[in-house]
Design a protein around this motif. Structure first.
Motif, PDB file in Angstrom:
ATOM      1  N   GLU A  42     -10.734  -0.654  -0.717  1.00  0.00           N
ATOM      2  CA  GLU A  42     -11.617  -0.506  -1.878  1.00  0.00           C
ATOM      3  C   GLU A  42     -11.018   0.451  -2.915  1.00  0.00           C
ATOM      4  N   ASN A  43     -10.487   1.572  -2.498  1.00  0.00           N
ATOM      5  CA  ASN A  43      -9.888   2.550  -3.419  1.00  0.00           C
ATOM      6  C   ASN A  43      -8.394   2.669  -3.166  1.00  0.00           C
ATOM      7  N   LEU A  44      -7.721   1.535  -3.131  1.00  0.00           N
ATOM      8  CA  LEU A  44      -6.301   1.488  -2.831  1.00  0.00           C
ATOM      9  C   LEU A  44      -5.473   1.757  -4.085  1.00  0.00           C
ATOM     10  N   LEU A  45      -4.543   2.670  -3.958  1.00  0.00           N
ATOM     11  CA  LEU A  45      -3.582   2.962  -5.014  1.00  0.00           C
ATOM     12  C   LEU A  45      -2.198   2.620  -4.472  1.00  0.00           C
ATOM     13  N   VAL A  46      -1.459   1.808  -5.195  1.00  0.00           N
ATOM     14  CA  VAL A  46      -0.107   1.418  -4.800  1.00  0.00           C
ATOM     15  C   VAL A  46       0.848   2.067  -5.793  1.00  0.00           C
ATOM     16  N   TYR A  47       1.749   2.878  -5.247  1.00  0.00           N
ATOM     17  CA  TYR A  47       2.696   3.605  -6.091  1.00  0.00           C
ATOM     18  C   TYR A  47       3.996   3.798  -5.327  1.00  0.00           C
ATOM     19  N   THR A  75      -4.134  12.627  -9.002  1.00  0.00           N
ATOM     20  CA  THR A  75      -4.006  12.652 -10.458  1.00  0.00           C
ATOM     21  C   THR A  75      -3.901  11.242 -11.009  1.00  0.00           C
ATOM     22  N   LEU A  76      -3.075  10.410 -10.381  1.00  0.00           N
ATOM     23  CA  LEU A  76      -2.951   9.019 -10.827  1.00  0.00           C
ATOM     24  C   LEU A  76      -4.287   8.292 -10.721  1.00  0.00           C
ATOM     25  N   VAL A  79      -6.614   9.540 -13.516  1.00  0.00           N
ATOM     26  CA  VAL A  79      -6.220   8.969 -14.807  1.00  0.00           C
ATOM     27  C   VAL A  79      -6.665   7.501 -14.866  1.00  0.00           C
ATOM     28  N   ALA A  80      -6.448   6.754 -13.792  1.00  0.00           N
ATOM     29  CA  ALA A  80      -6.849   5.346 -13.770  1.00  0.00           C
ATOM     30  C   ALA A  80      -8.352   5.192 -13.974  1.00  0.00           C
ATOM     31  N   LYS A  81      -9.132   6.041 -13.314  1.00  0.00           N
ATOM     32  CA  LYS A  81     -10.591   5.967 -13.468  1.00  0.00           C
ATOM     33  C   LYS A  81     -11.006   6.229 -14.916  1.00  0.00           C
ATOM     34  N   PHE A 125      -4.215   0.551  -9.158  1.00  0.00           N
ATOM     35  CA  PHE A 125      -5.382   1.194  -8.554  1.00  0.00           C
ATOM     36  C   PHE A 125      -6.549   0.224  -8.623  1.00  0.00           C
ATOM     37  N   ARG A 126      -7.120  -0.058  -7.483  1.00  0.00           N
ATOM     38  CA  ARG A 126      -8.248  -0.987  -7.362  1.00  0.00           C
ATOM     39  C   ARG A 126      -7.922  -2.335  -8.000  1.00  0.00           C
TER      40      ARG A 126
END
Length: 191
Positions: A42-47, A75-76, A79-81, A125-126
């Motif tokens: 649900e709150n996946l961030l790929v970096y 932080t990423l 910022v995305a939110k 993100f998401r």
């Protein structure tokens, strides 16, 4: 790049131990890292070819917020939110962040360099792809921003208490002036 305009968007982030907060969002500061895509996302961030679940739990107290990559990932996500609320995915951003009162003088430059480790970042993100260019970072004492524009109103002796999940910051204000020697940060958080 396809930025919305040439002016950076200022995004304030409070990197707390319990929660990461921005003007419009609040989410838990926990980060779980995976080499492969996790089942629940649900709150996946790929970096940088890694997978991070953001907000699963609270962050454990560390007196050095730069000891791992968690606060950079947070932080990423923050910022995305904020960009998502503005319905944009590509922007120049200027980050305004805080550190506990008595850590600012010692950790300000290191935390600034940590957050600025990559001038440009591309991440997902998401399930939304973001591209940001970090144009600058300012570090401030936590809690102070709540009263900075009203210092003239603080006649006599006053105290500002910023009670977080991992720390409590106390600032003495005497006749409209913060007294640095009487400021303290303690590991008294509510967690």
């Amino acid at each position: 790049m396809n930025f919305t305009n040439n002016q950076p968007i200022i995004i304030g982030i409070d990197h707390g131990y319990g929660n990461c907060k921005t003007r419009n969002c609040c989410f838990r500061s926990g980060v779980a890292s995976y080499d492969k895509e996790p089942t629940f996302k649900e709150n996946l961030l790929v970096y940088d070819d890694k997978y991070y679940l953001v907000g699963e739990e609270h962050k454990e107290f560390l007196s050095d917020k730069m000891a791992d990559s968690d606060y950079y990932i947070l932080t990423l996500a923050a910022v995305a939110k904020e960009l998502n609320i503005r319905h944009i995915t590509s922007a120049k951003v200027h980050i305004a962040a805080g550190l506990p009162l008595t850590w600012v003088s010692e950790q300000k430059e290191a935390f600034k360099a940590y957050l600025m480790q990559n001038e440009r970042a591309e991440f997902i993100f998401r399930n939304i792809s973001y591209h940001i260019e970090i144009t600058g970072i300012d570090i401030f004492p936590q809690g102070f921003s709540a009263i900075a524009d009203r210092l003239r109103e603080f006649k006599g002796v006053n105290m500002l208490a910023d009670i977080g999940n991992g720390t409590m910051n106390v600032m003495y204000i005497n006749e409209c002036r913060p007294l640095e020697k009487k400021c303290f940060t303690e590991k008294y958080g509510t967690n």
